[in-house]
Design an enzyme around this catalytic site. Structure first.
Site, PDB file in Angstrom:
ATOM      1  N   LEU A   1      10.255 -20.357  -4.655  1.00 45.39           N
ATOM      2  CA  LEU A   1       9.132 -19.879  -4.004  1.00 45.39           C
ATOM      3  C   LEU A   1       8.060 -20.295  -4.477  1.00 45.39           C
ATOM      4  O   LEU A   1       7.688 -20.080  -6.182  1.00 45.39           O
ATOM      5  CB  LEU A   1       9.832 -18.518  -3.883  1.00 45.39           C
ATOM      6  CG  LEU A   1       8.842 -17.234  -3.274  1.00 45.39           C
ATOM      7  CD1 LEU A   1       7.916 -17.353  -1.982  1.00 45.39           C
ATOM      8  CD2 LEU A   1       9.177 -16.025  -4.031  1.00 45.39           C
TER       9      LEU A   1
ATOM     10  N   ASP B   1       0.821  -1.247   0.163  1.00 49.26           N
ATOM     11  CA  ASP B   1      -0.345   0.528  -0.064  1.00 49.26           C
ATOM     12  C   ASP B   1       0.487   1.131  -0.078  1.00 49.26           C
ATOM     13  O   ASP B   1       2.113   1.132   0.726  1.00 49.26           O
ATOM     14  CB  ASP B   1      -1.018   0.230   1.549  1.00 49.26           C
ATOM     15  CG  ASP B   1      -2.242   0.828   1.127  1.00 49.26           C
ATOM     16  OD1 ASP B   1      -2.472   1.496  -0.140  1.00 49.26           O
ATOM     17  OD2 ASP B   1      -2.855   0.853   2.170  1.00 49.26           O
TER      18      ASP B   1
ATOM     19  N   HIS C   1       1.899   3.301  -9.243  1.00 51.21           N
ATOM     20  CA  HIS C   1       2.440   2.293  -8.979  1.00 51.21           C
ATOM     21  C   HIS C   1       3.434   1.577 -10.335  1.00 51.21           C
ATOM     22  O   HIS C   1       3.832   0.314 -10.033  1.00 51.21           O
ATOM     23  CB  HIS C   1       1.139   1.698  -9.733  1.00 51.21           C
ATOM     24  CG  HIS C   1      -0.460   2.306  -9.150  1.00 51.21           C
ATOM     25  ND1 HIS C   1      -0.737   2.139  -7.655  1.00 51.21           N
ATOM     26  CD2 HIS C   1      -1.456   3.242  -9.971  1.00 51.21           C
ATOM     27  CE1 HIS C   1      -1.602   2.216  -7.356  1.00 51.21           C
ATOM     28  NE2 HIS C   1      -2.197   3.474  -8.243  1.00 51.21           N
TER      29      HIS C   1
HETATM   30  C1  IPE Z   1      -5.338  -2.807  -0.213  1.00 52.78           C
HETATM   31  O1  IPE Z   1      -5.196  -1.563   0.052  1.00 52.78           O
HETATM   32  C2  IPE Z   1      -5.549  -4.022  -1.764  1.00 52.78           C
HETATM   33  C3  IPE Z   1      -4.358  -3.705  -2.437  1.00 52.78           C
HETATM   34  C4  IPE Z   1      -2.889  -3.673  -1.722  1.00 52.78           C
HETATM   35  C5  IPE Z   1      -5.124  -4.172  -3.603  1.00 52.78           C
HETATM   36  P1  IPE Z   1      -6.015  -0.299  -0.359  1.00 52.78           P
HETATM   37  O2  IPE Z   1      -5.233   1.002  -0.770  1.00 52.78           O
HETATM   38  O3  IPE Z   1      -7.153  -0.405  -1.682  1.00 52.78           O
HETATM   39  O4  IPE Z   1      -7.088  -0.689   0.813  1.00 52.78           O
HETATM   40  P2  IPE Z   1      -7.209   0.059   1.969  1.00 52.78           P
HETATM   41  O5  IPE Z   1      -8.367   1.385   1.118  1.00 52.78           O
HETATM   42  O6  IPE Z   1      -6.545   1.697   1.947  1.00 52.78           O
HETATM   43  O7  IPE Z   1      -7.838   0.212   2.449  1.00 52.78           O
HETATM   44  C1  IPE Z   2      -1.645   0.386  -3.286  1.00 57.33           C
HETATM   45  O1  IPE Z   2      -1.733   1.662  -3.060  1.00 57.33           O
HETATM   46  C2  IPE Z   2      -1.761  -0.430  -4.995  1.00 57.33           C
HETATM   47  C3  IPE Z   2      -3.387  -0.616  -5.067  1.00 57.33           C
HETATM   48  C4  IPE Z   2      -4.085  -1.019  -4.334  1.00 57.33           C
HETATM   49  C5  IPE Z   2      -3.382  -1.023  -6.353  1.00 57.33           C
HETATM   50  P1  IPE Z   2      -2.737   2.520  -3.479  1.00 57.33           P
HETATM   51  O2  IPE Z   2      -2.668   3.310  -4.859  1.00 57.33           O
HETATM   52  O3  IPE Z   2      -3.591   1.943  -2.872  1.00 57.33           O
HETATM   53  O4  IPE Z   2      -1.724   4.156  -2.925  1.00 57.33           O
HETATM   54  P2  IPE Z   2      -2.733   4.936  -1.596  1.00 57.33           P
HETATM   55  O5  IPE Z   2      -2.948   3.837  -0.542  1.00 57.33           O
HETATM   56  O6  IPE Z   2      -3.548   5.228  -2.509  1.00 57.33           O
HETATM   57  O7  IPE Z   2      -1.236   5.748  -0.726  1.00 57.33           O
HETATM   58 MG    MG Z   3      -4.077   2.290   0.092  1.00 53.83          MG
END
Ligand code: IPE
Ligand code: IPE
Ligand code: MG
Length: 248
Positions: free
Chosen positions: A138, A27, A44
């Site tokens: 792995l 995240d 990303h």
């Molecule tokens: C969790 O992250 C999902 C992934 C890492 C793919 P999100 O950014 O979607 O989750 P929330 O919204 O912070 O709970």
């Molecule tokens: C995690 O990073 C990747 C996915 C959920 C695909 P985020 O896109 O959720 O990044 P933040 O949480 O908005 O910083």
């Molecule tokens: Mg996120």
């Protein structure tokens, strides 16, 4: 067959008490980009380099299972452009990383309702699975269009079908039968759950499977994560007293 661990691995922690299965909620990509004045998609993109470093590290360290949350069922609700960029990036990843899987003896796997992903992505998933199926190191699992609740819903449907066609009786349902009907039926439960970017929540990830996982949360945003952070998590994991509800 396990390869010889890299020197930094031998120096930093006890290789005999490694977690068998590490699950990661990757995240903070969006915030990483925002901090740099960039569009979210750059976060990303940068996150793919973190994935490569963490995956190769886990393979070298002799971890058996690594499960990465890459796209949740809830993530479809993001802006259309972000979703399509994520799918494009996933497609690129699946093409580019196959040599990394081969070189590191990695078996590629997915969990989630992959039938709902774009056709091109589905094809690449099938191809990567086929190409890596005899690798013995792995097992790298990407959670794609995954959520714990959708997985449990699928499992309940499948169990209900087995009951209605007489294969199973309600009183025969056990925890093992439920586990066997999940996407993760061929993996042990995660021992260690890592979440980056400091959020203190599980966001619908592996809800059944993390019942006794040790949780490690770091404020570091996913694109800044490298193997040294995983080493830190492993060192911390090895200090934990896992009681599983018992008294030591
Ligand atoms: C969790 O992250 C999902 C992934 C890492 C793919 P999100 O950014 O979607 O989750 P929330 O919204 O912070 O709970
Ligand atoms: C995690 O990073 C990747 C996915 C959920 C695909 P985020 O896109 O959720 O990044 P933040 O949480 O908005 O910083
Ligand atoms: Mg996120």
């Amino acid at each position: 067959m396990m390869s010889t661990p890299a020197p930094e691995i031998l120096e930093n922690y006890n290789i005999h008490t490694l977690p068998r299965h590490i699950a990661i909620i990757m995240d903070g990509n969006g915030r990483w980009a925002k901090q740099k004045g960039l569009k979210r998609v750059f976060g990303h993109r940068a996150g793919v380099d973190s994935i490569r470093d963490v995956v190769t590290f886990c393979a070298e360290a002799g971890i058996q299972y690594l499960t990465l949350y890459a796209f949740s069922t809830e993530n479809w609700a993001r802006p259309k452009l972000e979703v399509s960029m994520l799918m494009k990036l996933l497609q690129e990843y699946l093409v580019k990383e196959l040599p990394t899987f081969a070189k590191n003896n990695i078996q590629f796997n997915t969990i989630g309702i992959t039938e709902q992903l774009p056709d091109k992505v589905q094809k690449l998933i099938r191809y990567n699975k086929e190409q890596t199926q005899s690798n013995t190191g792995l097992t790298l699992t990407l959670a794609l269009n995954y959520s714990g609740r959708s997985e449990l819903t699928e499992a309940m449907r499948s169990i209900a079908k087995q009951i209605s066609n007489g294969q199973l009786k309600p009183e025969e349902i056990t925890e093992e039968i439920i586990s066997n009907n999940l996407f993760t039926h061929d993996m042990p439960d995660p021992d260690l759950l890592i979440r980056t970017s400091g959020e203190m929540r599980v966001s619908n990830y592996l809800l059944w499977q993390i019942s006794y996982a040790e949780i490690w949360i770091t404020p570091v945003l996913w694109p800044d994560i490298r193997r040294q952070h995983i080493i830190e998590a492993l060192q911390d994991f090895q200090k934990r007293d896992r009681r599983f509800g018992k008294v030591n």
